[in-house]
Design a protein around this motif. Structure first.
Motif, PDB file in Angstrom:
ATOM      1  N   PHE A  34      13.508 -26.688   3.495  1.00 32.17           N
ATOM      2  CA  PHE A  34      13.778 -26.056   4.783  1.00 32.17           C
ATOM      3  C   PHE A  34      12.496 -25.900   5.585  1.00 32.17           C
ATOM      4  N   TYR A  36      11.003 -23.674   8.942  1.00 32.75           N
ATOM      5  CA  TYR A  36      11.224 -22.538   9.828  1.00 32.75           C
ATOM      6  C   TYR A  36      10.046 -22.434  10.789  1.00 32.75           C
ATOM      7  N   PHE A  46      15.203 -20.614  11.712  1.00 30.51           N
ATOM      8  CA  PHE A  46      15.537 -21.873  11.055  1.00 30.51           C
ATOM      9  C   PHE A  46      15.396 -23.067  11.988  1.00 30.51           C
ATOM     10  N   TYR A  51      18.012 -32.546   2.384  1.00 33.15           N
ATOM     11  CA  TYR A  51      18.579 -32.449   1.036  1.00 33.15           C
ATOM     12  C   TYR A  51      18.160 -33.573   0.097  1.00 33.15           C
ATOM     13  N   TYR A  95      18.425 -20.854  -7.352  1.00 32.78           N
ATOM     14  CA  TYR A  95      18.809 -20.249  -6.084  1.00 32.78           C
ATOM     15  C   TYR A  95      17.746 -19.301  -5.542  1.00 32.78           C
ATOM     16  N   TYR A  97      14.523 -19.082  -3.249  1.00 29.50           N
ATOM     17  CA  TYR A  97      13.757 -19.805  -2.256  1.00 29.50           C
ATOM     18  C   TYR A  97      12.272 -19.559  -2.508  1.00 29.50           C
TER      19      TYR A  97
ATOM     20  N   TYR B  31      25.087 -14.864   0.320  1.00 32.67           N
ATOM     21  CA  TYR B  31      23.723 -14.780  -0.208  1.00 32.67           C
ATOM     22  C   TYR B  31      22.868 -13.915   0.709  1.00 32.67           C
ATOM     23  N   SER B  94      22.408 -16.024   3.999  1.00 36.86           N
ATOM     24  CA  SER B  94      22.852 -17.404   4.170  1.00 36.86           C
ATOM     25  C   SER B  94      24.227 -17.573   3.556  1.00 36.86           C
ATOM     26  N   ALA B  96      25.159 -19.694   1.335  1.00 35.78           N
ATOM     27  CA  ALA B  96      25.044 -19.833  -0.117  1.00 35.78           C
ATOM     28  C   ALA B  96      23.572 -20.026  -0.460  1.00 35.78           C
ATOM     29  N   GLY B  97      23.278 -20.122  -1.737  1.00 35.58           N
ATOM     30  CA  GLY B  97      21.890 -20.161  -2.187  1.00 35.58           C
ATOM     31  C   GLY B  97      21.132 -21.417  -1.858  1.00 35.58           C
ATOM     32  N   ASP B  98      21.771 -22.436  -1.352  1.00 34.02           N
ATOM     33  CA  ASP B  98      21.047 -23.651  -0.986  1.00 34.02           C
ATOM     34  C   ASP B  98      21.322 -24.054   0.463  1.00 34.02           C
ATOM     35  N   TYR B  99      21.580 -23.053   1.283  1.00 38.16           N
ATOM     36  CA  TYR B  99      21.752 -23.249   2.719  1.00 38.16           C
ATOM     37  C   TYR B  99      20.643 -22.537   3.469  1.00 38.16           C
ATOM     38  N   GLU B 100      20.513 -22.854   4.749  1.00 40.16           N
ATOM     39  CA  GLU B 100      19.495 -22.202   5.557  1.00 40.16           C
ATOM     40  C   GLU B 100      19.726 -20.699   5.620  1.00 40.16           C
ATOM     41  N   GLN B 101      18.606 -19.949   5.675  1.00 37.64           N
ATOM     42  CA  GLN B 101      18.684 -18.501   5.748  1.00 37.64           C
ATOM     43  C   GLN B 101      18.445 -18.046   7.188  1.00 37.64           C
ATOM     44  N   PHE B 103      17.078 -14.741   9.276  1.00 38.20           N
ATOM     45  CA  PHE B 103      16.226 -13.592   9.010  1.00 38.20           C
ATOM     46  C   PHE B 103      16.439 -12.473  10.029  1.00 38.20           C
ATOM     47  N   GLY B 104      16.226 -11.254   9.553  1.00 43.41           N
ATOM     48  CA  GLY B 104      16.185 -10.110  10.440  1.00 43.41           C
ATOM     49  C   GLY B 104      14.826 -10.006  11.117  1.00 43.41           C
TER      50      GLY B 104
END
Lengths: 109, 112
Positions: A34, A36, A46, A51, A95, A97, B31, B94, B96-101, B103-104
């Motif tokens: 990813f 950012y 983001f 992948y 899982y 990051y 997530y 996000s 799920a655990g392998d998707y973009e997050q 943020f606050g």
């Protein structure tokens, strides 16, 4: 041990001067890489997800690419508003990051 | 959609005090995670959750507790604040655990 390393730490470019940011990763079972963007005093925003090796994504002046060991963020003809810190992160099999320490980009008018 | 919200934005604590950093999301994300960001160290994962009732430790969990009783909320508790916990804290969510997050805006915490 899983690790993400970004280079350079800081980069100064003249407006219109294209360049690339590097993200090297060592992550077991990579599920996603990813990119950012983070502006001062704000949370990361983001940009891209990659992948698999060979994948490329583009958005305006930015293009992200991925190999089996590295990812590059190419910035074409940057403008001063592209100035920010760019963060790279990898999601592995657990899982969790893992973020690199970022590249601080300054684009001069 | 408000996205990811965090409160407070700023906080000053004395050594030994406890407090809770609040985080909420309205995107129905499974997530959620907490990070701290220190100069030269990047974002370091404190705790994360893959769904309501499930939490796990990240890279730097000591001195922090979390719980996830609902999908929307993921509070971070500092049990006995120490100067080493002075940092900027970010919550993220996000799909799920392998998707973009996402943020606050962060909480800037100073422990004196």
């Amino acid at each position: 041990e899983d690790q993400v390393t970004q280079s350079p730490e800081a980069l100064r470019l003249q407006e219109g001067e294209s360049s690339s940011l590097n993200c090297s990763y060592t992550v077991s079972g990579l599920r996603g890489l990813f990119w950012y963007r983070q502006d001062p005093g704000k949370g990361p925003e983001f940009l891209f997800t990659l992948y698999s090796a060979g994948e490329e994504k583009e958005k305006e002046r930015l293009k992200a690419t991925l190999t089996k060991k590295e990812s590059f963020l190419h910035i074409t003809a940057p403008k001063p508003e592209d100035s920010a810190t760019y963060l790279c992160a990898a999601a592995g099999g657990t899982y969790k990051y893992i973020f690199g320490t970022g590249t601080r980009l300054k684009v001069l008018a | 959609n408000a996205g990811v919200t965090q409160t407070p934005k700023f906080q000053v604590l004395k050594t030994g005090q406890s407090m809770t950093l609040q985080c909420a999301q309205d995107m129905n994300h499974e997530y959620m995670s907490w990070y701290r960001q220190d100069p030269g160290m990047g974002l370091r994962l404190i705790h994360y959750s893959v769904g309501a009732g499930i939490t796990d430790q990240g890279e730097v969990p000591n001195g922090y507790n979390v719980s996830r009783s609902t999908t929307e909320d993921f509070p971070l508790r500092l049990l006995s604040a120490a100067p080493s916990q002075t940092s900027v804290y970010f919550c993220a969510s996000s799909y799920a655990g392998d998707y973009e997050q996402y943020f606050g805006p962060g909480t800037r915490l100073t422990v004196t």
